[in-house]
Design an enzyme around this catalytic site. Structure first.
Site, short mmCIF file in Angstrom:
data_model
loop_
_atom_site.label_atom_id
_atom_site.label_comp_id
_atom_site.label_asym_id
_atom_site.label_seq_id
_atom_site.Cartn_x
_atom_site.Cartn_y
_atom_site.Cartn_z
N ARG A 43 38.28 -56.51 -23.36
CA ARG A 43 38.01 -56.36 -22.42
C ARG A 43 36.64 -56.22 -21.77
NH1 ARG A 43 39.76 -53.20 -16.76
NH2 ARG A 43 39.05 -54.78 -15.05
N ILE A 69 34.90 -56.98 -11.67
CA ILE A 69 35.71 -57.30 -11.95
C ILE A 69 37.66 -57.12 -12.16
CG2 ILE A 69 35.21 -55.83 -14.28
CD1 ILE A 69 35.59 -58.18 -16.29
N SER A 70 37.95 -58.35 -11.83
CA SER A 70 39.02 -57.44 -11.12
C SER A 70 40.25 -57.15 -11.81
CB SER A 70 39.59 -58.80 -11.05
OG SER A 70 39.44 -59.81 -9.91
N GLN A 71 41.52 -56.10 -11.28
CA GLN A 71 42.46 -55.84 -11.98
C GLN A 71 42.98 -56.63 -12.61
OE1 GLN A 71 45.28 -54.78 -9.26
NE2 GLN A 71 46.50 -53.76 -10.96
N PRO A 72 43.09 -56.51 -14.68
CA PRO A 72 44.11 -56.95 -15.35
C PRO A 72 45.30 -57.78 -14.27
CG PRO A 72 43.26 -55.40 -16.81
CD PRO A 72 42.64 -55.06 -14.67
#
Length: 222
Positions: A43, A69-72
């Site tokens: 990431r 970038i979205s939360q995992p």
């Protein structure tokens, strides 16, 4: 699949990825293939250098153009709902950093992705290529899907829509799954639509999430 010669295999991040996977499992992600993909995809390569030390925190991070970038956990939740099998054709709406596309590639999907911001589109294509991932990418309005390659076994939308975009529903294959966050501009509910047969769909609703707005002809108007 992953090109470790791209600088992705920085050893200081390996343990951080392992801890992130542990966090995702603790939060309820159960699919072992999804967890394995998160243990592989670096990431930190998908964010600016200044943010790399925060890359494996379970939080969204800015990538420019007022996008994130979205939360995992969010990425993992959507990916788990997609139920992607190797060889399936998957359309992603909102390429962003390219991280979700990389996860889909690790699951063995044939990935198609659409991004409306030229700078993000170009950067994501370069990042994914450098990592050794092969995708088909398009610059355009994702709310309209990508009809040239339809139908798709799965479609994932990585921005919040005011309603389920009808064009995307129409581009599902039989037994295809569409996962899309739907709601207002501050909070959305995750919706999964499954195409049971021609003109018959099953709709399921899941937890609330927060996404950037889905901009386009069949989404929010800019």
């Amino acid at each position: 699949m992953l090109n470790w010669g791209s600088g992705a295999n920085n050893p200081k991040f390996k343990r951080r990825r392992e801890r992130l996977v542990e966090t995702l499992a603790d939060k309820g992600i159960e699919d072992p293939r999804v967890l394995e993909a998160f243990s592989i995809v670096p990431r930190h390569v998908f964010v600016d250098t200044a943010l790399q030390d925060r890359a494996y925190k379970d939080t969204a991070l800015p990538i420019g153009k007022e996008q994130t970038i979205s939360q995992p956990f969010t990425v993992a939740s959507q990916t788990e709902l997609l139920e992607v099998q190797p060889g399936e054709k998957v359309l992603e709406i909102g390429t962003g950093s390219g991280y979700q596309a990389a996860i889909l590639c690790e699951l063995g999907a044939e990935v198609y992705t659409v991004e409306r911001h030229k700078k993000l589109y170009e950067k994501a294509r370069t990042t994914l290529k450098n990592l050794g991932y092969s995708i088909r990418a398009k610059l355009g309005d994702g709310t309209l899907g990508w009809s040239a390659y339809a139908p798709y076994d799965a479609i994932v939308v990585t921005a919040g829509a005011p309603v389920v975009p009808e064009d995307l529903v129409g581009q599902l294959a039989l037994n295809g799954r569409l996962v899309v966050p739907v709601g207002n501009e501050s909070r959305q509910e995750m919706v999964r639509i499954i195409k049971i047969r021609e003109d018959e769909y099953e709709e399921e609703h899941y937890s609330d999430f927060k996404f950037v707005p889905l901009i386009g002809k069949k989404g929010w108007q800019k």
